[in-house]
Design an enzyme around this catalytic site. Sequence first.
Site, PDB file in Angstrom:
ATOM      1  N   LYS A   1       0.841  -1.208   0.000  1.00 17.55           N
ATOM      2  CA  LYS A   1       0.000   0.000   0.000  1.00 17.55           C
ATOM      3  C   LYS A   1       0.870   1.250   0.000  1.00 17.55           C
ATOM      4  O   LYS A   1       1.868   1.314   0.697  1.00 17.55           O
ATOM      5  CB  LYS A   1      -0.874   0.012   1.267  1.00 17.55           C
TER       6      LYS A   1
ATOM      7  N   THR B   1      -6.780   9.684   9.144  1.00 16.07           N
ATOM      8  CA  THR B   1      -6.519   8.435   8.410  1.00 16.07           C
ATOM      9  C   THR B   1      -6.275   7.268   9.369  1.00 16.07           C
ATOM     10  O   THR B   1      -5.618   6.305   9.024  1.00 16.07           O
ATOM     11  CB  THR B   1      -5.278   8.610   7.507  1.00 16.07           C
TER      12      THR B   1
ATOM     13  N   GLY C   1      -6.674   3.998  10.837  1.00 14.40           N
ATOM     14  CA  GLY C   1      -7.328   2.750  10.439  1.00 14.40           C
ATOM     15  C   GLY C   1      -7.521   2.580   8.943  1.00 14.40           C
ATOM     16  O   GLY C   1      -8.302   1.723   8.515  1.00 14.40           O
ATOM     17  N   THR C   2      -6.800   3.327   8.126  1.00 16.14           N
ATOM     18  CA  THR C   2      -6.974   3.169   6.668  1.00 16.14           C
ATOM     19  C   THR C   2      -6.605   1.746   6.217  1.00 16.14           C
ATOM     20  O   THR C   2      -7.341   1.112   5.456  1.00 16.14           O
ATOM     21  CB  THR C   2      -6.105   4.166   5.868  1.00 16.14           C
ATOM     22  N   GLY C   3      -5.468   1.255   6.716  1.00 14.47           N
ATOM     23  CA  GLY C   3      -5.014  -0.081   6.301  1.00 14.47           C
ATOM     24  C   GLY C   3      -5.947  -1.172   6.807  1.00 14.47           C
ATOM     25  O   GLY C   3      -6.264  -2.127   6.092  1.00 14.47           O
ATOM     26  N   CYS C   4      -6.414  -1.000   8.052  1.00 13.86           N
ATOM     27  CA  CYS C   4      -7.336  -1.987   8.653  1.00 13.86           C
ATOM     28  C   CYS C   4      -8.616  -2.048   7.818  1.00 13.86           C
ATOM     29  O   CYS C   4      -9.168  -3.121   7.553  1.00 13.86           O
ATOM     30  CB  CYS C   4      -7.687  -1.582  10.077  1.00 13.86           C
TER      31      CYS C   4
HETATM   32  N1  LIG Z   1      -4.058  10.561   2.188  1.00 14.48           N
HETATM   33  C1  LIG Z   1      -4.542   9.535   1.480  1.00 14.48           C
HETATM   34  N2  LIG Z   1      -5.298   9.749   0.374  1.00 14.48           N
HETATM   35  C2  LIG Z   1      -5.801   8.731  -0.347  1.00 14.48           C
HETATM   36  N3  LIG Z   1      -5.588   7.441  -0.046  1.00 14.48           N
HETATM   37  C3  LIG Z   1      -4.843   7.148   1.027  1.00 14.48           C
HETATM   38  C4  LIG Z   1      -4.278   8.165   1.859  1.00 14.48           C
HETATM   39  N4  LIG Z   1      -3.596   7.578   2.882  1.00 14.48           N
HETATM   40  C5  LIG Z   1      -3.727   6.252   2.699  1.00 14.48           C
HETATM   41  N5  LIG Z   1      -4.461   5.980   1.581  1.00 14.48           N
HETATM   42  C6  LIG Z   1      -4.855   4.660   1.076  1.00 14.48           C
HETATM   43  O1  LIG Z   1      -5.360   3.952   2.195  1.00 14.48           O
HETATM   44  C7  LIG Z   1      -5.027   2.576   2.116  1.00 14.48           C
HETATM   45  C8  LIG Z   1      -4.213   2.178   3.333  1.00 14.48           C
HETATM   46  O2  LIG Z   1      -2.874   2.537   3.104  1.00 14.48           O
HETATM   47  P1  LIG Z   1      -1.808   2.927   4.205  1.00 14.48           P
HETATM   48  O3  LIG Z   1      -2.204   4.199   4.866  1.00 14.48           O
HETATM   49  O4  LIG Z   1      -0.496   2.889   3.519  1.00 14.48           O
HETATM   50  O5  LIG Z   1      -1.952   1.715   5.232  1.00 14.48           O
HETATM   51  P2  LIG Z   1      -1.698   1.632   6.797  1.00 14.48           P
HETATM   52  O6  LIG Z   1      -2.920   2.146   7.495  1.00 14.48           O
HETATM   53  O7  LIG Z   1      -1.494   0.170   6.995  1.00 14.48           O
HETATM   54  O8  LIG Z   1      -0.481   2.461   7.095  1.00 14.48           O
HETATM   55  C9  LIG Z   1      -4.283   2.420   0.790  1.00 14.48           C
HETATM   56  O9  LIG Z   1      -5.231   2.097  -0.216  1.00 14.48           O
HETATM   57  C10 LIG Z   1      -3.701   3.813   0.567  1.00 14.48           C
HETATM   58  O10 LIG Z   1      -3.408   4.060  -0.796  1.00 14.48           O
HETATM   59  C1  LIG Z   2      -5.843  -2.691  17.070  1.00 10.71           C
HETATM   60  C2  LIG Z   2      -5.133  -1.866  16.068  1.00 10.71           C
HETATM   61  N1  LIG Z   2      -4.831  -2.393  14.879  1.00 10.71           N
HETATM   62  C3  LIG Z   2      -4.202  -1.646  13.961  1.00 10.71           C
HETATM   63  C4  LIG Z   2      -3.845  -0.348  14.210  1.00 10.71           C
HETATM   64  C5  LIG Z   2      -3.091   0.458  13.174  1.00 10.71           C
HETATM   65  O1  LIG Z   2      -3.859   1.490  12.632  1.00 10.71           O
HETATM   66  P1  LIG Z   2      -3.198   2.930  12.431  1.00 10.71           P
HETATM   67  O2  LIG Z   2      -1.876   2.721  11.747  1.00 10.71           O
HETATM   68  O3  LIG Z   2      -4.169   3.691  11.590  1.00 10.71           O
HETATM   69  O4  LIG Z   2      -2.987   3.518  13.816  1.00 10.71           O
HETATM   70  C6  LIG Z   2      -4.173   0.188  15.471  1.00 10.71           C
HETATM   71  N2  LIG Z   2      -3.848   1.474  15.803  1.00 10.71           N
HETATM   72  N3  LIG Z   2      -4.821  -0.593  16.389  1.00 10.71           N
END
Ligand SMILES: Nc1ncnc2c1ncn2[C@@H]1O[C@H](COP(=O)(O)OP(=O)(O)O)[C@@H](O)[C@H]1O
Ligand SMILES: Cc1ncc(COP(=O)(O)O)c(N)n1
Length: 229
Positions: free
Chosen positions: A141, A172, A174-177
């Site tokens: 991602k 943002t 929890g975007t990945g979750c």
């Molecule tokens: N500012 C943003 N604008 C648009 N899409 C985003 C943004 N930040 C994250 N994403 C998208 O959200 C999803 C989660 O990505 P990411 O943030 O890298 O994961 P994580 O939460 O595991 O760090 C991916 O599809 C990424 O492209």
């Molecule tokens: C239980 C749990 N799982 C995953 C994340 C990561 O999410 P983020 O990177 O957005 O803090 C979190 N903060 N808590």
Amino acid sequence: MSVITAVTAQNSQGVFAVQDISVDIIQKQIEVIFDDIFVDATKIGMVSKTETIKAIADTLSKYKINNLVVDPVMVSKSGFHLLQPDAKETLINHLFPITTVVTPNIPEAEVITGLEIQNLNDIEKAAKIIYKMGPKYVLVKGGHMEGEALDVLYDGQKFNYYNSPRINSKNTHGTGCTLSSAIASNLGKGLSVTESIEKAKIYITLAIENSFPIGKGVGPVHHFYELYK
Ligand SMILES: Nc1ncnc2c1ncn2[C@@H]1O[C@H](COP(=O)(O)OP(=O)(O)O)[C@@H](O)[C@H]1O
Ligand SMILES: Cc1ncc(COP(=O)(O)O)c(N)n1
């Protein structure tokens, strides 16, 4: 259905404490679900420590699991280590081989591969290395890169790209979750891996666009059913 593997004390500003759930209860939670209800797809998120990962992998191996999405959650947006560093190898050795789609972000892909990732070429290199660790598909991602939010899928032969404009939002959490859960839900509905990711990418983009600034730190993305058509 949920299996609780750890309880966190966290808010928009950070993760302040974690209590791991005992291995016996984790195993029992998995068994009572799988013994009762057909599970179309499974998503694994934060797993915290070695014993937890082994318990999950051992218990899941008793069932014929389909569509396993593993989000290798390592460090929260606020910088808290959600996976104990010594558990990384267990995550790779015990879970990756049974994974359908693994969804590392850039920092996680760096820790898993030991590569420094600065551009698309590095992302593709990392995806190839992670693929060799056993998952059927690797989705790296791009949330942590500059420029467009580009996610890269590798299936062992070719790359697929999922792109969206970068949304200027600090909310943002929890975007990945959210993305990995949406992919698992789509797989459970019977969509292909590529269709599942395509729809999940639209979903997370809308959820970030509609996120809201509650709390003093990184606010949550916003889920509502109308987004998910
Ligand atoms: N500012 C943003 N604008 C648009 N899409 C985003 C943004 N930040 C994250 N994403 C998208 O959200 C999803 C989660 O990505 P990411 O943030 O890298 O994961 P994580 O939460 O595991 O760090 C991916 O599809 C990424 O492209
Ligand atoms: C239980 C749990 N799982 C995953 C994340 C990561 O999410 P983020 O990177 O957005 O803090 C979190 N903060 N808590």
